[in-house]
Design a protein around this motif. Structure first.
Motif, PDB file in Angstrom:
ATOM      1  N   ASN A 120      57.046  68.159  75.557  1.00  0.00           N
ATOM      2  CA  ASN A 120      58.267  68.786  75.074  1.00  0.00           C
ATOM      3  C   ASN A 120      58.670  69.846  76.081  1.00  0.00           C
ATOM      4  O   ASN A 120      58.298  71.007  75.953  1.00  0.00           O
ATOM      5  CB  ASN A 120      58.050  69.399  73.687  1.00  0.00           C
ATOM      6  CG  ASN A 120      59.348  69.905  73.098  1.00  0.00           C
ATOM      7  OD1 ASN A 120      60.371  70.004  73.788  1.00  0.00           O
ATOM      8  ND2 ASN A 120      59.333  70.214  71.823  1.00  0.00           N
TER       9      ASN A 120
ATOM     10  N   SER B 167      58.326  64.202  60.038  1.00  0.00           N
ATOM     11  CA  SER B 167      57.044  64.087  60.742  1.00  0.00           C
ATOM     12  C   SER B 167      55.899  64.724  59.955  1.00  0.00           C
ATOM     13  O   SER B 167      54.768  64.755  60.422  1.00  0.00           O
ATOM     14  CB  SER B 167      57.157  64.742  62.116  1.00  0.00           C
ATOM     15  OG  SER B 167      57.441  66.105  61.965  1.00  0.00           O
ATOM     16  N   LYS B 201      60.818  67.510  64.601  1.00  0.00           N
ATOM     17  CA  LYS B 201      61.421  66.181  64.488  1.00  0.00           C
ATOM     18  C   LYS B 201      60.547  65.112  65.132  1.00  0.00           C
ATOM     19  O   LYS B 201      60.736  63.935  64.898  1.00  0.00           O
ATOM     20  CB  LYS B 201      62.800  66.224  65.154  1.00  0.00           C
ATOM     21  CG  LYS B 201      63.802  65.301  64.523  1.00  0.00           C
ATOM     22  CD  LYS B 201      65.174  65.480  65.161  1.00  0.00           C
ATOM     23  CE  LYS B 201      66.144  64.466  64.584  1.00  0.00           C
ATOM     24  NZ  LYS B 201      67.429  64.506  65.218  1.00  0.00           N
ATOM     25  N   ARG B 202      59.623  65.573  65.975  1.00  0.00           N
ATOM     26  CA  ARG B 202      58.773  64.657  66.742  1.00  0.00           C
ATOM     27  C   ARG B 202      59.622  63.697  67.559  1.00  0.00           C
ATOM     28  O   ARG B 202      59.359  62.494  67.615  1.00  0.00           O
ATOM     29  CB  ARG B 202      57.836  63.857  65.815  1.00  0.00           C
ATOM     30  CG  ARG B 202      56.798  64.669  65.121  1.00  0.00           C
ATOM     31  CD  ARG B 202      55.526  64.781  65.980  1.00  0.00           C
ATOM     32  NE  ARG B 202      54.657  65.837  65.524  1.00  0.00           N
ATOM     33  CZ  ARG B 202      53.777  65.714  64.552  1.00  0.00           C
ATOM     34  NH1 ARG B 202      53.646  64.583  63.941  1.00  0.00           N
ATOM     35  NH2 ARG B 202      53.015  66.733  64.206  1.00  0.00           N
ATOM     36  N   GLU B 203      60.670  64.207  68.095  1.00  0.00           N
ATOM     37  CA  GLU B 203      61.534  63.375  68.941  1.00  0.00           C
ATOM     38  C   GLU B 203      61.883  64.161  70.185  1.00  0.00           C
ATOM     39  O   GLU B 203      61.775  65.379  70.216  1.00  0.00           O
ATOM     40  CB  GLU B 203      62.833  63.023  68.198  1.00  0.00           C
ATOM     41  CG  GLU B 203      62.672  61.905  67.202  1.00  0.00           C
ATOM     42  CD  GLU B 203      63.985  61.570  66.524  1.00  0.00           C
ATOM     43  OE1 GLU B 203      65.042  61.945  67.059  1.00  0.00           O
ATOM     44  OE2 GLU B 203      63.928  60.926  65.466  1.00  0.00           O
ATOM     45  N   THR B 204      62.336  63.448  71.173  1.00  0.00           N
ATOM     46  CA  THR B 204      62.762  64.149  72.385  1.00  0.00           C
ATOM     47  C   THR B 204      64.279  64.128  72.507  1.00  0.00           C
ATOM     48  O   THR B 204      64.842  64.830  73.334  1.00  0.00           O
ATOM     49  CB  THR B 204      62.166  63.482  73.641  1.00  0.00           C
ATOM     50  OG1 THR B 204      62.494  62.096  73.588  1.00  0.00           O
ATOM     51  CG2 THR B 204      60.667  63.650  73.692  1.00  0.00           C
ATOM     52  N   GLN B 205      64.916  63.331  71.669  1.00  0.00           N
ATOM     53  CA  GLN B 205      66.366  63.197  71.790  1.00  0.00           C
ATOM     54  C   GLN B 205      67.081  64.323  71.036  1.00  0.00           C
ATOM     55  O   GLN B 205      66.658  64.732  69.959  1.00  0.00           O
ATOM     56  CB  GLN B 205      66.825  61.865  71.189  1.00  0.00           C
ATOM     57  CG  GLN B 205      66.112  60.658  71.745  1.00  0.00           C
ATOM     58  CD  GLN B 205      66.526  60.340  73.166  1.00  0.00           C
ATOM     59  OE1 GLN B 205      66.101  61.035  74.093  1.00  0.00           O
ATOM     60  NE2 GLN B 205      67.338  59.341  73.351  1.00  0.00           N
TER      61      GLN B 205
END
Lengths: 391, 833
Positions: A120, B167, B201-205
């Motif tokens: 991240n 998540s 969110k456990r997302e990278t977007q």
């Protein structure tokens, strides 16, 4: 009987009232927007303390290597890349002073390196601050802006291929691999052709090799040791390019000075700030004078000859303040100096090109173009910090 | 002079009361509608644009925006103003010694506060507690909450609580509280650092990028996106286009139109009462003029008097309007909730609003009174001593109306040149209304002549008819009021009932399955899907139930098409699921069965009518769904479920576009004779991982929602009728006053008061019947226009106009009852005076 008022007048009144009514009815209620904003000053001042354990410290044993040391040193608390220039308009001869600085501040020693870039990148604990300034001497104007960004997934930082240091679209980028100079600098404050827009796109060509400040790049800041940085400079860069002033581009040329310094310590308790001079003499020699103000003052002087070789400087200099400039809110800066050195023998009078070249941002200091006269003529830049605390 | 005039007016307290009440009610309705709609709109806008303030565009992508695009934009030399946003809708629970507090749903915004500070400093407004500590915000899971939520949950700075996100559960620390006391729309808002939000969110977007662009910059950006290969993956959306507001806009437009009509009625009340009052005070004015008061002085005095009265009435109207608005707000909020918006019911009244309403009320009253006052000013002192001043000049009025009609028609014709223009349709509506207003007098004349023939042997009835005809230019005001109120009432109820019927029958057809299964409303945010384990368990349950005839999984995703967010649906489309679709347009020479086969095979798509309308598509046109994915439109189907637009695609195309998106629901068909209600109570059907909904209950809930949405128009119609009643009453009062000499003559002839009252009532009935008849025609014509044209232009769907005889009858009867009430009022008051 004649009508009391002319019919046309009444009709006119009627039309106006109808229009007014229509306008009143059709007008949308205005949204209430909050105008207040929090001070970023507090935000920045709340960053991680450089006194906390875990930061890497400057060491006299550290050997500077390039291109590695052109890049960011994230394990040090603070770092800055500095470019100042004295430029002349090719057509009119007007003088411009240029200051481009990118500061890096690590937020937390423990977490540096703990976040894998692919995990991240938004959590990389590195904060960048950019200062962009232009002194328009002919018009007695000094413009400056400040910008912040996190390192994030590439919003600010440094990179090796190609060698570059940037903060969003402000960028210093090498033309060739493995060498920082020759390089291009592009930075612009504001957008479009607005009168207050300013910026520059400059081509920087080295006239001398890099100069390691202090002891082979180890720059001590006090007698007792511990307070030190790693510091090197490119003291003389030939500049060609354009400066954006009041919405118009001006062709310029001149000389620039580049510094890169990183440290994990700031001033010691009995030190209040520093006076820094980067002077380019017309005979081809360049002189760095750093006076860290305290009890007693701590001095660092570095000089290079026409080929960029270090010149020995002996004895302590004598810096006499001949005049002051005071900002509207009462911060008083020295603004006219006499600098005397015994070996080499120099008796220089340093004057600001413009009295008000104060950088009044999150960090407040005076940074401005200066002229050099006296035993030798020249030009340069001066930086004065810590004077606002004495107000 | 003013004192004398007011004293004279005070001698007629009922008239004064009617004047004030008429004005106050007119203003009250406008105020109520304005305040409640402005407040609802304000909270709606604030809710959706609080963080978009200043943003003109958004960059959106189906699967989110890659951070790399954001970085590339920030580093581009064009210096675009870009702000990254990560959105989450988690729930949070505070764990305390007394147990868990009820879960609260939060709108969580993950922002880069450094960029916000530079480009959108308003985000930092209202911080009441806590500090913007960058290192804390960025490095630890920390959050800002509204004061309301923090107080409700008993949280103070430094407290930690649990956030439930897709998540999982995360502990976060409260580091800041912002003040939402003046901005309740912020109550559910929570702010985090963008990096921390992405962690949750456990997302990278990123969810989307807010941008502040001029039109030229937007064009440059569009070219840039093409140049750098982003154009096929992201959409640049202009925010005005993105905001799904056409339904809301049309709704507000209708409400405002009704409010304006109410104000017009109020003005007619003012006009009638002022005209009547001037006639009554004619001797006083004659004396004043003879005493040396100039015409200009007289007019100034009268206008000043009116200004005082209208200001008083307007203030009363605003107060009443605020009370009404409090009642209307919940209805409006309900109606907005039906449009997937959740504003906060809080009345929003600014000084500007008050001034606007005061100007509107007082200005309207002054305008309405201007004509009688001007007529008065034209009269010499000698003329003023004549028994009755002729304040009305019907012939000249009619010629003016004709001129207005021509202008209206020209305007409508001009606007109709541009397709999809709501204003053109409203101009046609205005022109139609004006034509009917002009037809009022001839219709009354024809009716009176016919009745005269029929009632030759009944002298009293004949007198009623002929007298009514003779006074028609005085009674036109009342007829006009009746025409406007009845026709608009018929039109609006015609439109809503047609819409309701169409919507209901569409939903009934579309809900062809018996049971609808979707994921349970658990603590997760964002789009809910049936995960693999849940799906397996569910399918096992369905396959083991002999009552189940068939079931079909459903997939759904959003797709941006030409700046429009379209819902894309996919399923296996068994035969049972396809019967409910009605095609408006389809490929020529291909039957429906073949079309469905083609859809299943991925040889084309089917789109809803609103989507076809907005994108100007017809069957056979090619539609670009994504990079190198173009499909023909096989058919356009009728749909009232979304005015943004929907599309059906085959499974293969859906997978090609969205890869492995899990299904969001299951439709279940049962064998005939199986009771769904009792089936779902059997063991194994109820499960915490999914929720079951019966088709009948969905239909019932939809109907409830519809009723709530249009309850507000019913409420307004009632108020509207009340103002119309007052307007008619004052018109008849004026008529009574005008014919008081005749009345005295009848009295001298020995006519009893009851008989005289009967004449007035009879005439009122005649007038009401004439106006009512015309209103029926006009009302249904307007309903037809509103239903079939305005709806189409505003939302893109076709609704067949449904005629309802009862609607007309009820409107006609209520109009006549109102007219009789007004006549009784006028006869009673007029008789006494």
């Amino acid at each position: 009987m004649k009508p009391a008022l002319k019919k046309a007048q009444w009709l006119g009144l009627l039309v106006v009232m109808l229009l007014l009514l229509a306008l009143i009815f059709m007008a949308e209620p205005t949204a209430h927007t909050s105008q207040s904003s929090q001070s970023l000053h507090r935000l920045v001042n709340s960053t991680g303390s450089d006194t906390q354990p875990g930061w890497q410290q400057a060491s006299v044993d550290y050997q500077l290597q390039f291109p590695r040391d052109h890049l960011a040193h994230n394990r040090f608390a603070v770092e800055w890349w500095y470019l100042t220039a004295n430029l002349k308009a090719q057509q009119t001869g007007d003088h411009f002073g240029v200051q481009f600085t990118i500061f890096r501040r690590a937020l937390n020693a423990v977490q540096v390196g703990s976040v894998a870039p692919d995990q991240n990148p938004w959590l990389q604990p590195q904060l960048y601050m950019g200062h962009l300034a232009l002194t328009d001497t002919a018009n007695a104007q000094h413009y400056s802006v400040q910008r912040f960004s996190r390192q994030g997934p590439g919003l600010a930082g440094s990179a090796a291929q190609p060698l570059s240091i940037w903060l969003e679209d402000w960028r210093l980028q090498a033309n060739q691999p493995d060498q920082l100079f020759p390089a291009q600098l592009r930075a612009q404050a504001f957008r479009g052709q607005r009168p207050q827009s300013f910026g520059y796109q400059l081509q920087l060509t080295p006239l001398k090799p890099l100069l390691l400040q202090g002891e082979q790049g180890y720059s001590a800041k006090s007698e007792e040791g511990g307070n030190a940085s790693h510091y090197y400079s490119a003291t003389r860069l030939a500049v060609t390019g354009q400066v954006l002033r009041q919405g118009g581009w001006v062709d310029v040329q001149g000389l620039a000075w580049y510094d890169h310094e990183w440290t994990s310590t700031t001033l010691s308790k009995n030190q209040t700030g520093w006076d820094w001079f980067a002077l380019q003499l017309e005979d081809g020699r360049d002189l760095t004078v750093i006076r860290v103000r305290g009890q007693p003052d701590y001095w660092q002087l570095t000089m290079s000859d026409q080929q960029g070789r270090p010149l020995p400087v002996k004895g302590l200099p004598r810096l006499q303040v001949l005049g002051h400039w005071q900002s509207k809110d009462g911060v008083r800066y020295p603004a006219h100096w006499r600098l005397q050195l015994t070996a080499p023998e120099l008796d220089l009078e340093i004057r600001p090109r413009l009295a008000n070249q104060e950088m009044r941002h999150t960090v407040r200091y005076w940074e401005g173009a200066v002229t050099v006269s006296g035993s030798h003529r020249g030009q340069g830049y001066a930086e004065l910090t810590g004077y606002d605390a004495a107000r | 002079m003013l004192v004398a005039s007011v004293r004279s007016l005070l001698q007629q307290p009922l008239q004064l009361f009617l004047l004030l009440l008429g004005m106050a009610l007119g203003v009250a309705i406008v105020a109520a509608v304005q305040l409640s709609t402005a407040s609802a709109r304000h909270s709606y806008q604030a809710a959706i644009t609080q963080l978009d303030s200043g943003a003109t565009h958004q960059l959106r992508a189906l699967a989110g925006i890659p951070s790399q695009l954001y970085v590339q934009l920030q580093r581009a030399p064009q210096s675009w103003s870009v702000l990254p946003v990560v959105r989450l809708e988690p729930q949070f629970v505070v764990t305390s010694s007394q147990g868990d507090s009820p879960a609260l749903k939060l709108q969580l915004y993950g922002l880069d506060l450094l960029i916000e500070q530079r480009l959108r400093p308003g985000i930092f407004s209202g911080m009441v507690e806590g500090q913007l500590d960058w290192s804390v915000l960025m490095l630890q899971p920390s959050i800002w909450l509204s004061k309301q939520v923090a107080t409700k949950q008993g949280l103070t700075i430094g407290d930690s609580f649990i956030l439930h996100t897709p998540s999982g559960c995360h502990s976060v620390t409260l580091v800041g509280i912002f003040d939402d006391s003046q901005r309740p729309e912020l109550a559910q808002r929570a702010l985090m650092d963008i990096g921390q939000a992405l962690m949750l969110k456990r997302e990278t977007q990123l969810s989307y990028l807010d941008m502040m662009l001029t039109e030229t910059q937007a064009e440059v950006l569009q070219s840039w996106l093409i140049e750098y290969g982003w154009a096929e993956r992201v959409n640049l959306v202009q925010l005005e286009q993105h905001n799904p507001q056409p339904l809301g806009d049309a709704f507000y437009f209708n409400l405002n139109a009704m409010a304006l009509l109410a104000l017009l009625m109020g003005s007619l009340v003012v006009y009638s009462v002022i005209a009547l009052s001037l006639q009554q005070r004619q001797p006083l004015f004659a004396t004043l003029r003879l005493a040396g008061v100039s015409a200009a002085g007289l007019i100034s005095g009268l206008l000043l008097e009116l200004l005082l009265l209208s200001s008083l009435a307007t203030l009363a109207g605003i107060a009443l309007g605020m009370m009404l608005a409090h009642g209307l707000m919940p209805l409006l909020v309900e109606s907005q909730a039906a449009f997937s918006v959740a504003p906060v019911a809080r009345l929003h009244l600014s000084g500007g609003d008050l001034l606007r309403l005061w100007l509107l009320g007082s200005g309207g009253a002054l305008l309405a009174a201007l004509w009688p006052c001007l007529q008065l000013a034209r009269c010499s002192p000698l003329q003023l001593q004549q028994p009755v001043m002729d304040t009305l000049q019907p012939e000249r009025q009619v010629s003016r109306w004709r001129l207005m009609l021509v202008v209206m028609l020209l305007l409508a014709a001009g606007l109709l040149q541009q397709q999809q223009n709501l204003w053109a349709l409203y101009s046609v509506i205005a022109a139609l209304t004006l034509i009917c207003a002009l037809l009022l007098a001839p219709l009354l004349r024809m009716l009176a002549l016919g009745l005269s023939q029929l009632l030759r042997r009944r002298p009293l009835a004949l007198m009623v008819v002929r007298d009514g005809l003779r006074q028609q230019h005085y009674s036109q005001g009342m007829m006009l009021v009746l025409l406007l109120s009845l026709s608009s009432s018929i039109a609006i109820s015609g439109m809503t009932s047609s819409f309701h019927q169409a919507f209901h029958s569409w939903l009934q057809q579309r809900l062809d399955a018996a049971i609808y299964i979707s994921p349970a409303d658990n603590h997760s945010g964002g789009t809910r899907h049936l995960d693999d384990k849940t799906l397996q368990a569910l399918q096992a349950r369905l396959l083991s139930s002999p009552e189940v005839k068939a079931y079909d999984l459903r997939w759904r995703q959003s797709l941006w098409l030409q700046g429009r967010e379209v819902s894309l649906y996919s399923a296996n489309f068994p035969q049972a699921a396809t019967d409910s679709y009605q095609f408006i347009d389809q490929l020529a020479k291909v039957d429906s069965k073949t079309l469905w086969q083609q859809l299943r095979a991925g040889e084309g798509v089917m789109i809803s009518e609103p989507l076809a309308w907005h994108l100007k598509l017809k069957a056979g046109d090619q539609l670009q769904l994504g990079p190198a994915l173009s499909r023909p439109v096989l058919a356009i189907y009728s749909d009232y479920g979304s005015y943004q637009g929907r599309m059906l695609v085959g499974r293969s195309d859906f997978q090609r576009l969205f890869q492995a998106v899990p299904p969001y629901g299951v439709r279940v068909w049962l064998w005939p004779g199986v009771d769904a209600q009792s089936l779902i109570t059997e063991p194994g059907w109820q499960d915490s991982r999914w929720q079951l909904r019966l088709a009948g209950l969905i239909l019932q809930r939809s109907d409830q929602l519809f009723e709530q949405t249009f309850l507000i128009t019913d409420a307004l119609q009632l108020l509207f009728l009340l103002v119309a009643l007052l307007a008619m009453g004052t018109n008849l009062l004026a008529l009574q006053h005008h014919r008081r000499t005749e009345s005295q003559r009848y009295r001298a002839l020995g006519m009893s008061p009851a008989l005289r009252r009967l004449i007035v009532l009879g005439q009122a009935l005649l007038l009401a019947f004439s106006a009512g008849l015309l209103s029926l025609i006009l009302g249904e014509l307007l309903a037809l226009l509103l239903t079939e044209q305005v709806q189409k232009v505003a939302f893109g769907w076709s609704i067949p106009w449904q005629y309802d005889g009862w609607r007309s009858l009820i409107a006609l009867l209520s109009g006549m009852v109102a007219a009789l009430l007004a006549a009784w009022l006028a006869a009673t008051v007029g008789g006494k005076s």
